[in-house]
Design a protein around this motif. Structure first.
Motif, PDB file in Angstrom:
ATOM      1  N   LYS A 163      40.803 -10.604 -16.521  1.00  0.00           N
ATOM      2  CA  LYS A 163      41.947 -11.518 -16.632  1.00  0.00           C
ATOM      3  C   LYS A 163      43.277 -10.801 -16.440  1.00  0.00           C
ATOM      4  O   LYS A 163      44.206 -11.344 -15.831  1.00  0.00           O
ATOM      5  CB  LYS A 163      41.921 -12.208 -17.991  1.00  0.00           C
ATOM      6  N   PHE A 164      43.379  -9.545 -16.922  1.00  0.00           N
ATOM      7  CA  PHE A 164      44.606  -8.767 -16.772  1.00  0.00           C
ATOM      8  C   PHE A 164      44.279  -7.418 -16.137  1.00  0.00           C
ATOM      9  O   PHE A 164      43.250  -6.819 -16.417  1.00  0.00           O
ATOM     10  CB  PHE A 164      45.285  -8.556 -18.129  1.00  0.00           C
ATOM     11  N   LYS A 173      49.590  -6.932 -22.563  1.00  0.00           N
ATOM     12  CA  LYS A 173      48.899  -6.959 -21.273  1.00  0.00           C
ATOM     13  C   LYS A 173      49.897  -6.861 -20.118  1.00  0.00           C
ATOM     14  O   LYS A 173      51.058  -7.266 -20.248  1.00  0.00           O
ATOM     15  CB  LYS A 173      48.086  -8.252 -21.124  1.00  0.00           C
ATOM     16  N   GLU A 175      49.986  -7.758 -15.867  1.00  0.00           N
ATOM     17  CA  GLU A 175      49.366  -8.306 -14.669  1.00  0.00           C
ATOM     18  C   GLU A 175      50.178  -7.856 -13.453  1.00  0.00           C
ATOM     19  O   GLU A 175      51.421  -7.850 -13.473  1.00  0.00           O
ATOM     20  CB  GLU A 175      49.327  -9.842 -14.748  1.00  0.00           C
ATOM     21  N   PHE A 188      49.058 -17.625 -10.089  1.00  0.00           N
ATOM     22  CA  PHE A 188      48.648 -17.255 -11.440  1.00  0.00           C
ATOM     23  C   PHE A 188      47.565 -18.182 -11.959  1.00  0.00           C
ATOM     24  O   PHE A 188      47.555 -19.378 -11.650  1.00  0.00           O
ATOM     25  CB  PHE A 188      49.831 -17.355 -12.416  1.00  0.00           C
ATOM     26  N   GLU A 191      46.383 -19.134 -17.894  1.00  0.00           N
ATOM     27  CA  GLU A 191      46.257 -18.298 -19.091  1.00  0.00           C
ATOM     28  C   GLU A 191      46.870 -16.911 -18.906  1.00  0.00           C
ATOM     29  O   GLU A 191      47.033 -16.171 -19.879  1.00  0.00           O
ATOM     30  CB  GLU A 191      44.785 -18.177 -19.474  1.00  0.00           C
ATOM     31  N   GLN A 192      47.190 -16.541 -17.649  1.00  0.00           N
ATOM     32  CA  GLN A 192      47.818 -15.243 -17.420  1.00  0.00           C
ATOM     33  C   GLN A 192      49.296 -15.230 -17.805  1.00  0.00           C
ATOM     34  O   GLN A 192      49.872 -14.161 -18.028  1.00  0.00           O
ATOM     35  CB  GLN A 192      47.670 -14.828 -15.947  1.00  0.00           C
ATOM     36  N   SER A 195      50.138 -17.848 -23.050  1.00  0.00           N
ATOM     37  CA  SER A 195      49.130 -17.513 -24.047  1.00  0.00           C
ATOM     38  C   SER A 195      49.782 -17.281 -25.393  1.00  0.00           C
ATOM     39  O   SER A 195      50.854 -16.681 -25.499  1.00  0.00           O
ATOM     40  CB  SER A 195      48.373 -16.251 -23.624  1.00  0.00           C
ATOM     41  N   ILE A 200      52.602 -10.772 -22.599  1.00  0.00           N
ATOM     42  CA  ILE A 200      52.219 -10.517 -21.212  1.00  0.00           C
ATOM     43  C   ILE A 200      53.446 -10.179 -20.370  1.00  0.00           C
ATOM     44  O   ILE A 200      54.468 -10.865 -20.430  1.00  0.00           O
ATOM     45  CB  ILE A 200      51.507 -11.736 -20.604  1.00  0.00           C
ATOM     46  N   VAL A 202      54.513  -9.175 -16.222  1.00  0.00           N
ATOM     47  CA  VAL A 202      54.069  -9.252 -14.833  1.00  0.00           C
ATOM     48  C   VAL A 202      54.891  -8.265 -14.019  1.00  0.00           C
ATOM     49  O   VAL A 202      56.129  -8.325 -14.011  1.00  0.00           O
ATOM     50  CB  VAL A 202      54.236 -10.678 -14.262  1.00  0.00           C
ATOM     51  N   GLU A 286      45.220 -23.098 -12.301  1.00  0.00           N
ATOM     52  CA  GLU A 286      45.995 -22.094 -11.591  1.00  0.00           C
ATOM     53  C   GLU A 286      47.028 -22.750 -10.693  1.00  0.00           C
ATOM     54  O   GLU A 286      46.862 -23.895 -10.254  1.00  0.00           O
ATOM     55  CB  GLU A 286      45.076 -21.178 -10.784  1.00  0.00           C
TER      56      GLU A 286
END
Length: 316
Positions: A163-164, A173, A175, A188, A191-192, A195, A200, A202, A286
């Motif tokens: 997922k990551f 996390k 990404e 995406f 859930e990326q 959450s 998270i 990016v 997504e």
């Protein structure tokens, strides 16, 4: 010395081998060729009374607990792992991957697990798409860029499609996203970027093709030494090399100055998305999100955040 270089130096020009010709590379770990010039790895067994058995597939064969007599006259119980592939590239990759499994404990279970890992590796012959190669480029460039500051390679996903891309802790996390288009729009999983469980970030790249740029081939070379102590991660590099023509690796080049100038880090909470959590019974939602008009995070601030998070986790 690398195992491939050791093999070339000792066996590449040999001819008229009647049985096996091997030489010790590491304690209890030998490399050589058989009478058909197949590459072999011979490992002394920890147990001298193990039950002999054989396994053979299209790419590999394994003879466990074989009784052999060395040129010194001593008899040993050994495991013989043989590469049945005759392409030069496959042989060299076999040697490079086999070196990752040098150990202090060559039990039967360890040898079987090693054989199964190698067999799965060689049986996966899926050619990578251009998008997949660009994705690998972005992840490897992240390792190359943040190795000194974060030793980020140790947090890289152990296999593709997790997922990551990087997991610093249970909560933090990262990404990685990349595009060769002018607009910073990425795809995406919901859930990326939405959450309640994770913090998270990016890391977004804009790539520009350049004949004089940094190639994926050279990027892999740069990352080999960085990943040399990580068996699973090193095998991910070998997977790319095995399943991709070398010319494709050399031709995929992006301008490094442009890459660095357009590398931005974003907090997932600032990225446009559906506000709702994933409802019960729905999965794998997504969509595309534009990162054009949102603020990005200073790189130094991101590095401090990661270091603080790791320190907090260590002290728990």
């Amino acid at each position: 010395m690398e195992l491939v270089d050791f093999f070339k130096e000792n066996f590449e020009s040999l001819s008229n081998v009647t049985d096996y010709k091997i030489k010790e590379f590491f304690k209890n770990f030998y490399v050589g060729i058989d009478k058909d010039r197949a590459v072999v790895i011979v490992i002394k067994s920890n147990i001298q009374s193990g039950r002999p058995y054989n396994i053979k597939t299209k790419a590999l064969s394994l003879e466990c607990n074989a009784k052999v007599t060395f040129s010194s006259g001593t008899q040993e119980n050994v495991h013989i792992l043989k590469c049945l592939l005759h392409n030069k590239k496959d042989k060299e990759i076999f040697l490079e991957v086999a070196k990752l499994f040098i150990s202090d404990n060559y039990s039967d279970n360890y040898i079987i697990e090693t054989f199964n890992t190698l067999q799965n590796f060689f049986s996966n012959e899926k050619e990578l798409s251009d998008n997949e190669l660009t994705g690998f480029y972005a992840e490897l460039y992240t390792i190359y860029k943040f190795h000194d500051s974060l030793k980020i390679e140790q947090f890289w996903q152990s296999h593709d499609r997790m997922k990551f891309d990087f997991s610093f802790s249970e909560k933090l996390k990262l990404e990685i996203k990349a595009t060769t288009k002018e607009n910073r729009i990425h795809h995406f999983l919901h859930e990326q970027i939405n959450s309640t469980y994770y913090d998270i970030y990016v890391l977004s790249y804009l790539f520009r093709y350049d004949d004089k740029g940094l190639s994926l081939y050279d990027l892999i070379k740069n990352c080999k030494s960085i990943l040399s102590n990580y068996k699973e991660l090193s095998m991910r590099l070998k997977y790319i090399e095995k399943n991709t023509n070398i010319e494709r690796l050399k031709e995929l080049k992006y301008n490094q100055i442009y890459t660095d100038e357009h590398m931005h880090i974003f907090s997932a909470k600032d990225i446009p998305k559906f506000a709702e959590q994933t409802p019960s019974g729905v999965s794998k939602a997504e969509y595309d999100s534009s990162l054009e008009n949102i603020d990005f995070v200073d790189v130094d601030s991101f590095i401090r955040e990661v270091k603080n998070s790791l320190l907090e986790e260590k002290n728990v």
